[in-house]
Design a protein around this motif. Structure first.
Motif, PDB file in Angstrom:
ATOM      1  N   THR A   1      -1.012  -7.693  -2.650  1.00 62.42           N
ATOM      2  CA  THR A   1      -0.817  -6.798  -3.797  1.00 62.42           C
ATOM      3  C   THR A   1      -1.844  -5.674  -3.781  1.00 62.42           C
ATOM      4  O   THR A   1      -1.509  -4.496  -3.978  1.00 62.42           O
ATOM      5  CB  THR A   1      -0.927  -7.581  -5.118  1.00 62.42           C
ATOM      6  OG1 THR A   1       0.110  -8.567  -5.144  1.00 62.42           O
ATOM      7  CG2 THR A   1      -0.763  -6.658  -6.314  1.00 62.42           C
ATOM      8  N   GLN A   2      -3.105  -6.020  -3.527  1.00 62.05           N
ATOM      9  CA  GLN A   2      -4.146  -4.992  -3.467  1.00 62.05           C
ATOM     10  C   GLN A   2      -3.918  -4.038  -2.296  1.00 62.05           C
ATOM     11  O   GLN A   2      -4.094  -2.825  -2.417  1.00 62.05           O
ATOM     12  CB  GLN A   2      -5.512  -5.655  -3.331  1.00 62.05           C
ATOM     13  CG  GLN A   2      -5.970  -6.401  -4.579  1.00 62.05           C
ATOM     14  CD  GLN A   2      -7.339  -7.031  -4.373  1.00 62.05           C
ATOM     15  OE1 GLN A   2      -8.271  -6.374  -3.902  1.00 62.05           O
ATOM     16  NE2 GLN A   2      -7.472  -8.300  -4.714  1.00 62.05           N
ATOM     17  N   LEU A   3      -3.490  -4.590  -1.169  1.00 56.76           N
ATOM     18  CA  LEU A   3      -3.237  -3.775   0.018  1.00 56.76           C
ATOM     19  C   LEU A   3      -2.112  -2.778  -0.236  1.00 56.76           C
ATOM     20  O   LEU A   3      -2.129  -1.657   0.296  1.00 56.76           O
ATOM     21  CB  LEU A   3      -2.876  -4.693   1.193  1.00 56.76           C
ATOM     22  CG  LEU A   3      -2.898  -4.100   2.602  1.00 56.76           C
ATOM     23  CD1 LEU A   3      -4.291  -3.589   2.956  1.00 56.76           C
ATOM     24  CD2 LEU A   3      -2.439  -5.140   3.612  1.00 56.76           C
ATOM     25  N   SER A   4      -1.158  -3.159  -1.066  1.00 51.05           N
ATOM     26  CA  SER A   4      -0.002  -2.292  -1.337  1.00 51.05           C
ATOM     27  C   SER A   4      -0.391  -0.983  -2.019  1.00 51.05           C
ATOM     28  O   SER A   4       0.360  -0.010  -1.977  1.00 51.05           O
ATOM     29  CB  SER A   4       1.028  -3.033  -2.196  1.00 51.05           C
ATOM     30  OG  SER A   4       0.532  -3.235  -3.510  1.00 51.05           O
TER      31      SER A   4
ATOM     32  N   ILE B   1       1.252   1.652   2.525  1.00 53.65           N
ATOM     33  CA  ILE B   1       1.502   1.563   3.971  1.00 53.65           C
ATOM     34  C   ILE B   1       2.962   1.133   4.172  1.00 53.65           C
ATOM     35  O   ILE B   1       3.392   0.120   3.620  1.00 53.65           O
ATOM     36  CB  ILE B   1       0.554   0.531   4.619  1.00 53.65           C
ATOM     37  CG1 ILE B   1      -0.906   0.882   4.321  1.00 53.65           C
ATOM     38  CG2 ILE B   1       0.787   0.457   6.123  1.00 53.65           C
ATOM     39  CD1 ILE B   1      -1.863  -0.280   4.461  1.00 53.65           C
ATOM     40  N   PRO B   2       3.738   1.887   4.959  1.00 58.55           N
ATOM     41  CA  PRO B   2       5.160   1.548   5.123  1.00 58.55           C
ATOM     42  C   PRO B   2       5.427   0.146   5.673  1.00 58.55           C
ATOM     43  O   PRO B   2       6.391  -0.509   5.281  1.00 58.55           O
ATOM     44  CB  PRO B   2       5.667   2.622   6.086  1.00 58.55           C
ATOM     45  CG  PRO B   2       4.753   3.786   5.867  1.00 58.55           C
ATOM     46  CD  PRO B   2       3.406   3.174   5.591  1.00 58.55           C
ATOM     47  N   LEU B   3       4.574  -0.329   6.596  1.00 52.75           N
ATOM     48  CA  LEU B   3       4.837  -1.615   7.242  1.00 52.75           C
ATOM     49  C   LEU B   3       3.525  -2.339   7.522  1.00 52.75           C
ATOM     50  O   LEU B   3       2.644  -1.801   8.192  1.00 52.75           O
ATOM     51  CB  LEU B   3       5.598  -1.383   8.557  1.00 52.75           C
ATOM     52  CG  LEU B   3       6.112  -2.593   9.317  1.00 52.75           C
ATOM     53  CD1 LEU B   3       7.087  -3.422   8.482  1.00 52.75           C
ATOM     54  CD2 LEU B   3       6.783  -2.151  10.618  1.00 52.75           C
ATOM     55  N   VAL B   4       3.402  -3.545   6.981  1.00 47.98           N
ATOM     56  CA  VAL B   4       2.188  -4.352   7.146  1.00 47.98           C
ATOM     57  C   VAL B   4       2.560  -5.707   7.732  1.00 47.98           C
ATOM     58  O   VAL B   4       3.551  -6.322   7.318  1.00 47.98           O
ATOM     59  CB  VAL B   4       1.457  -4.557   5.799  1.00 47.98           C
ATOM     60  CG1 VAL B   4       0.284  -5.522   5.957  1.00 47.98           C
ATOM     61  CG2 VAL B   4       0.971  -3.224   5.239  1.00 47.98           C
ATOM     62  N   PHE B   5       1.760  -6.169   8.678  1.00 45.52           N
ATOM     63  CA  PHE B   5       1.929  -7.508   9.235  1.00 45.52           C
ATOM     64  C   PHE B   5       0.656  -8.309   8.978  1.00 45.52           C
ATOM     65  O   PHE B   5      -0.433  -7.889   9.377  1.00 45.52           O
ATOM     66  CB  PHE B   5       2.180  -7.444  10.747  1.00 45.52           C
ATOM     67  CG  PHE B   5       3.430  -6.708  11.127  1.00 45.52           C
ATOM     68  CD1 PHE B   5       4.678  -7.306  11.029  1.00 45.52           C
ATOM     69  CD2 PHE B   5       3.353  -5.392  11.582  1.00 45.52           C
ATOM     70  CE1 PHE B   5       5.829  -6.617  11.375  1.00 45.52           C
ATOM     71  CE2 PHE B   5       4.493  -4.703  11.936  1.00 45.52           C
ATOM     72  CZ  PHE B   5       5.744  -5.317  11.833  1.00 45.52           C
TER      73      PHE B   5
END
Length: 313
Positions: free
Chosen positions: A211-214, A218-222
């Protein structure tokens, strides 16, 4: 239409000196480094691969360049400075033959690719530009990375960022965290482990970390989680993609193999746009990472496209 572009990677080269016995008095020399593994891994998957790095005029640098060329990696945009010495990593064996990190040697840390040595042509011909945090601790390399990202954006090149934290290279955890976070918003694709997510977001709950990273949009996170598979985050949706169980021999380089698989997919098909495409892209990366763990070494274990085809479901 045939894709004539290349995947462009920037980073340091390393030589791994791996002990051949428990006395740790004889060593085998291997090409190493996260970005090296990705550049070679992409090439092994049949995708044109270009690498921006810096080497010197000594025998070790010649070994590095020759090994990269053998892997089919294009060094047109690499820099050669006579005084540069490639970093070395010494890996010892325990009496049980487990591999342990012993020493890291970097005689010329201040000799880095300068921002004005980047060639726009490298980016004009790229489908994806890939980098890690491994060089961001150095001010000169940090400035070069910023310039590379600017060039990538100018030429509409997708930017891929493997967080790949190496704490020993940083003065402090706070500086490490802040610097790595500063580059997140420049990336179209970000890969990190569950441990790296917890470190950067300062939370043990993966859901909170995602949630924090969002907030970086960033379009695509792994988010990779070893044998538990990968969490792919796209358009505020999180998809868990399991990995087929294998009998691991050595997990070294598995994350780099995963990244090579992701970059191949994106080079061929672009960023995933649907649920099914996200799953397909992630699954290919998972297969690459899993296959890598079934052999010893990092680059030596990097799968080739023939192995992936042979291991299709």
């Amino acid at each position: 239409m045939v894709n004539t572009k290349h995947v462009l990677t920037y980073g340091d080269t390393f030589v791994d000196y791996i002990a051949t016995n428990a006395a740790n008095d004889t060593f085998e020399r291997h090409l190493g480094g996260a970005t090296v593994n990705v550049a070679a891994g992409v090439s092994r998957l049949g995708v044109p691969s270009g690498f921006i790095t810096i080497t010197g005029d000594d025998e070790t640098s010649a070994f590095v360049r020759n090994e990269l060329l053998k892997e089919g990696v294009d060094l047109t945009y690499a820099i050669k400075v006579p005084e540069k010495r490639v970093s070395g990593v010494y890996i010892h064996l325990t009496p049980e033959f487990d591999r342990v990190f012993s020493a890291y040697v970097n005689k010329t840390p201040d000799l880095q690719v300068a921002s004005d040595e980047l060639k726009p042509k490298a980016f004009e011909n790229a489908s994806v530009f890939h980098f890690c945090s491994g060089t961001l601790f150095h001010p000169k390399a940090r400035a070069t990375t910023q310039k590379a990202l600017k060039l990538a954006k100018e030429y509409d090149v997708l930017c891929s960022y493997d967080v790949n934290i190496r704490p020993l290279r940083w003065e402090s955890e706070d500086l490490c965290r802040k610097t790595i976070l500063d580059f997140l918003s420049s990336a179209d694709i970000v890969k990190l482990t569950t441990e790296e997510l917890a470190f950067l977001m300062e939370t043990e709950r993966m859901e909170d970390g995602i949630t924090q990273l969002s907030h970086n949009h960033i379009p695509l996170v792994f988010v990779t989680d070893g044998e538990n598979g990968t969490y792919a985050v796209c358009k505020d949706q999180t998809f868990h993609v399991p990995v087929i169980p294998v009998q691991p021999v050595d997990t070294t380089g598995a994350g780099d193999a995963f990244m090579a698989g992701i970059l191949r997919y994106i080079h061929l098909f672009g960023l995933p746009k649907t649920h099914q495409e996200v799953i397909r892209c992630t699954d290919f990366g998972n297969k690459m990472g899993a296959l890598c763990t079934t052999k010893t070494g990092a680059l030596t274990a990097m799968p080739r496209i023939e192995e992936i085809e042979k291991n299709k479901d």
